[in-house]
Write a protein that holds these residues in place. Structure first.
Motif, PDB file in Angstrom:
ATOM      1  N   GLY A  28       0.793  -1.214   0.000  1.00 20.42           N
ATOM      2  CA  GLY A  28       0.000   0.000   0.000  1.00 20.42           C
ATOM      3  C   GLY A  28       0.827   1.266   0.000  1.00 20.42           C
ATOM      4  O   GLY A  28       0.358   2.333   0.408  1.00 20.42           O
ATOM      5  N   LEU A  29       2.078   1.164  -0.467  1.00 15.53           N
ATOM      6  CA  LEU A  29       2.984   2.308  -0.471  1.00 15.53           C
ATOM      7  C   LEU A  29       3.342   2.719  -1.888  1.00 15.53           C
ATOM      8  O   LEU A  29       3.354   1.895  -2.812  1.00 15.53           O
ATOM      9  CB  LEU A  29       4.267   1.969   0.296  1.00 15.53           C
ATOM     10  N   VAL A  30       3.644   4.000  -2.054  1.00 12.66           N
ATOM     11  CA  VAL A  30       4.046   4.530  -3.357  1.00 12.66           C
ATOM     12  C   VAL A  30       5.211   5.484  -3.140  1.00 12.66           C
ATOM     13  O   VAL A  30       5.171   6.322  -2.225  1.00 12.66           O
ATOM     14  CB  VAL A  30       2.893   5.288  -4.048  1.00 12.66           C
ATOM     15  N   ARG A  31       6.252   5.352  -3.933  1.00 11.88           N
ATOM     16  CA  ARG A  31       7.336   6.330  -3.866  1.00 11.88           C
ATOM     17  C   ARG A  31       7.083   7.382  -4.946  1.00 11.88           C
ATOM     18  O   ARG A  31       6.640   7.078  -6.057  1.00 11.88           O
ATOM     19  CB  ARG A  31       8.705   5.676  -4.041  1.00 11.88           C
ATOM     20  N   LYS A  32       7.388   8.613  -4.644  1.00 11.81           N
ATOM     21  CA  LYS A  32       7.130   9.711  -5.571  1.00 11.81           C
ATOM     22  C   LYS A  32       8.391  10.001  -6.376  1.00 11.81           C
ATOM     23  O   LYS A  32       9.381  10.500  -5.837  1.00 11.81           O
ATOM     24  CB  LYS A  32       6.694  10.960  -4.804  1.00 11.81           C
ATOM     25  N   VAL A  33       8.346   9.677  -7.661  1.00 10.74           N
ATOM     26  CA  VAL A  33       9.478   9.931  -8.560  1.00 10.74           C
ATOM     27  C   VAL A  33       9.263  11.297  -9.200  1.00 10.74           C
ATOM     28  O   VAL A  33       8.331  11.494  -9.988  1.00 10.74           O
ATOM     29  CB  VAL A  33       9.589   8.845  -9.647  1.00 10.74           C
ATOM     30  N   VAL A  34      10.121  12.253  -8.842  1.00 12.18           N
ATOM     31  CA  VAL A  34       9.955  13.622  -9.347  1.00 12.18           C
ATOM     32  C   VAL A  34      10.858  13.915 -10.537  1.00 12.18           C
ATOM     33  O   VAL A  34      10.709  14.951 -11.194  1.00 12.18           O
ATOM     34  CB  VAL A  34      10.227  14.647  -8.223  1.00 12.18           C
ATOM     35  N   ALA A  35      11.805  13.000 -10.831  1.00  9.02           N
ATOM     36  CA  ALA A  35      12.701  13.223 -11.968  1.00  9.02           C
ATOM     37  C   ALA A  35      13.200  11.885 -12.486  1.00  9.02           C
ATOM     38  O   ALA A  35      13.371  10.929 -11.728  1.00  9.02           O
ATOM     39  CB  ALA A  35      13.884  14.107 -11.569  1.00  9.02           C
ATOM     40  N   VAL A  36      13.420  11.844 -13.791  1.00 10.23           N
ATOM     41  CA  VAL A  36      13.981  10.651 -14.440  1.00 10.23           C
ATOM     42  C   VAL A  36      15.196  11.087 -15.243  1.00 10.23           C
ATOM     43  O   VAL A  36      15.115  12.026 -16.047  1.00 10.23           O
ATOM     44  CB  VAL A  36      12.958   9.963 -15.369  1.00 10.23           C
ATOM     45  N   VAL A  37      16.333  10.441 -15.008  1.00 16.53           N
ATOM     46  CA  VAL A  37      17.562  10.741 -15.753  1.00 16.53           C
ATOM     47  C   VAL A  37      17.965   9.495 -16.533  1.00 16.53           C
ATOM     48  O   VAL A  37      17.541   8.381 -16.205  1.00 16.53           O
ATOM     49  CB  VAL A  37      18.701  11.177 -14.796  1.00 16.53           C
ATOM     50  N   PRO A  38      18.786   9.644 -17.586  1.00 15.09           N
ATOM     51  CA  PRO A  38      19.073   8.499 -18.448  1.00 15.09           C
ATOM     52  C   PRO A  38      20.070   7.486 -17.908  1.00 15.09           C
ATOM     53  O   PRO A  38      20.244   6.430 -18.512  1.00 15.09           O
ATOM     54  CB  PRO A  38      19.609   9.160 -19.727  1.00 15.09           C
ATOM     55  N   SER A  39      20.768   7.781 -16.793  1.00 14.53           N
ATOM     56  CA  SER A  39      21.794   6.850 -16.340  1.00 14.53           C
ATOM     57  C   SER A  39      21.934   6.894 -14.818  1.00 14.53           C
ATOM     58  O   SER A  39      21.536   7.861 -14.163  1.00 14.53           O
ATOM     59  CB  SER A  39      23.145   7.187 -16.974  1.00 14.53           C
ATOM     60  N   PHE A  40      22.533   5.835 -14.263  1.00 11.65           N
ATOM     61  CA  PHE A  40      22.782   5.789 -12.820  1.00 11.65           C
ATOM     62  C   PHE A  40      23.815   6.830 -12.378  1.00 11.65           C
ATOM     63  O   PHE A  40      23.637   7.456 -11.327  1.00 11.65           O
ATOM     64  CB  PHE A  40      23.209   4.383 -12.402  1.00 11.65           C
ATOM     65  N   PRO A  41      24.904   7.033 -13.117  1.00 12.68           N
ATOM     66  CA  PRO A  41      25.806   8.122 -12.725  1.00 12.68           C
ATOM     67  C   PRO A  41      25.098   9.473 -12.677  1.00 12.68           C
ATOM     68  O   PRO A  41      25.381  10.309 -11.818  1.00 12.68           O
ATOM     69  CB  PRO A  41      26.892   8.091 -13.813  1.00 12.68           C
TER      70      PRO A  41
END
Length: 318
Positions: free
Chosen positions: A216-229
């Motif tokens: 019942g939990l949701v994390r809020k993703v406010v940004a997406v970048v193309p790589s882990f670095p």
């Protein structure tokens, strides 16, 4: 005199090595009865019992023990004759460009070590790292890439692959972040902060989100970048939380186990994720190319060194 059945040498080698009819049968993919008949033929051919029973076991006769090394060498030589000849590779004079498809994370973790390992032996070789815009076997199939490194999926059945190392996801925040002060981060605290996600395709969701949703939990993703670095770069100067492979923090730039040498604090995710299996991939058309085989050996050696650094490949399984 009839010609000798040279297949008997293969059988004799297996029987001497296993000192067991059943063991030799398994080694050669034969039934125990067929192997027993072969032993009878070998006894007739050599004039010796070769294997005799001693209690519940079989033991080699002195004659069989004396033949062991000779038979092994003969079989080895016979097999080498039937192998295709491979020209000798002069690595010091090898002048060739190799294209390696890999993501930024691999380049950051292993790029310098791989370049050093290659150029120290082959100064005329040049490596070209190409980005992995999408997962596809076409670059390997068409020859625009020599090898690919990453998670093997959607690559087609013809692509050869070998596991290089196993990795796992961990949470990452800046040193001084409130989560960095906790010995254990709960799922609720984890979801209380905003997140940055790494995805070359721009995806926000991950298997972790599905596991959180079950609670019942949701994390809020406010940004997406193309790589882990890229995600780590954002995390260093913000209060955002990232999820990254542990091996990214075992490079020379971040030698401490907690990653704090690069301003990053790592923590165990509140929910276990599946392990990341990083593979080396190539096309069958270059399987026997000596230069390609040499390059693949170098990649395997460098990645083995990364795996031995410790925390990046250990920890709880997903």
């Amino acid at each position: 005199m009839p010609d000798t059945d040279l297949n008997l040498l293969i059988a004799l080698d297996a029987l001497i090595a296993e000192a067991s009819v059943a063991g030799a049968a398994r080694r050669l993919g034969l039934s125990a009865s067929a192997m027993s008949r072969t032993l009878t033929r070998l006894r007739q051919a050599t004039g010796d019992q070769l294997l005799v029973r001693a209690g519940r076991q079989m033991v080699l006769t002195p004659c069989a023990e004396a033949l062991q090394e000779r038979v092994r060498n003969v079989v080895h030589e016979a097999r080498s004759v039937l192998r295709p000849s491979v020209p000798e590779l002069d690595v010091a004079r090898l002048a060739r460009d190799f294209t390696i498809r890999a993501n930024e994370g691999f380049i950051e973790a292993c790029g310098a070590a791989l370049i050093s390992a290659v150029t120290s032996e082959a100064p005329l070789v040049r490596l070209r790292f190409a980005p992995k815009v999408e997962r596809s076997p076409l670059p390997l199939r068409e020859g625009s890439a020599d090898i690919e490194i990453g998670v093997a999926s959607e690559m087609g059945p013809e692509v050869r692959l070998q596991t290089l190392f196993r990795d796992r996801f961990v949470g990452a925040v800046r040193v001084g972040h409130p989560l960095a002060a906790l010995r254990r981060v709960s799922a609720e605290r984890y979801c209380a902060y905003d997140h940055v996600s790494a995805s070359p395709r721009g995806d926000r969701a991950s298997p972790l989100d599905a596991a959180l949703a079950e609670r019942g939990l949701v994390r809020k993703v406010v940004a997406v970048v193309p790589s882990f670095p890229g995600a780590l770069a954002v995390v260093r100067t913000s209060d955002l939380v990232a999820m990254v492979p542990r091996s990214f923090l075992t490079t020379a730039g971040a030698p401490r186990k907690d990653g704090s040498a690069s301003g990053i604090h790592l923590f165990e995710l509140p929910i276990a994720t599946a392990p990341i299996i990083v593979s080396l991939m190539w096309h069958p058309r270059v399987e026997l190319d000596p230069a390609h085989r040499w390059l693949r050996d170098k990649v395997r050696a460098v990645c083995a060194g990364l795996a031995q650094q410790g925390p990046g490949t250990k920890g709880r399984p997903g």
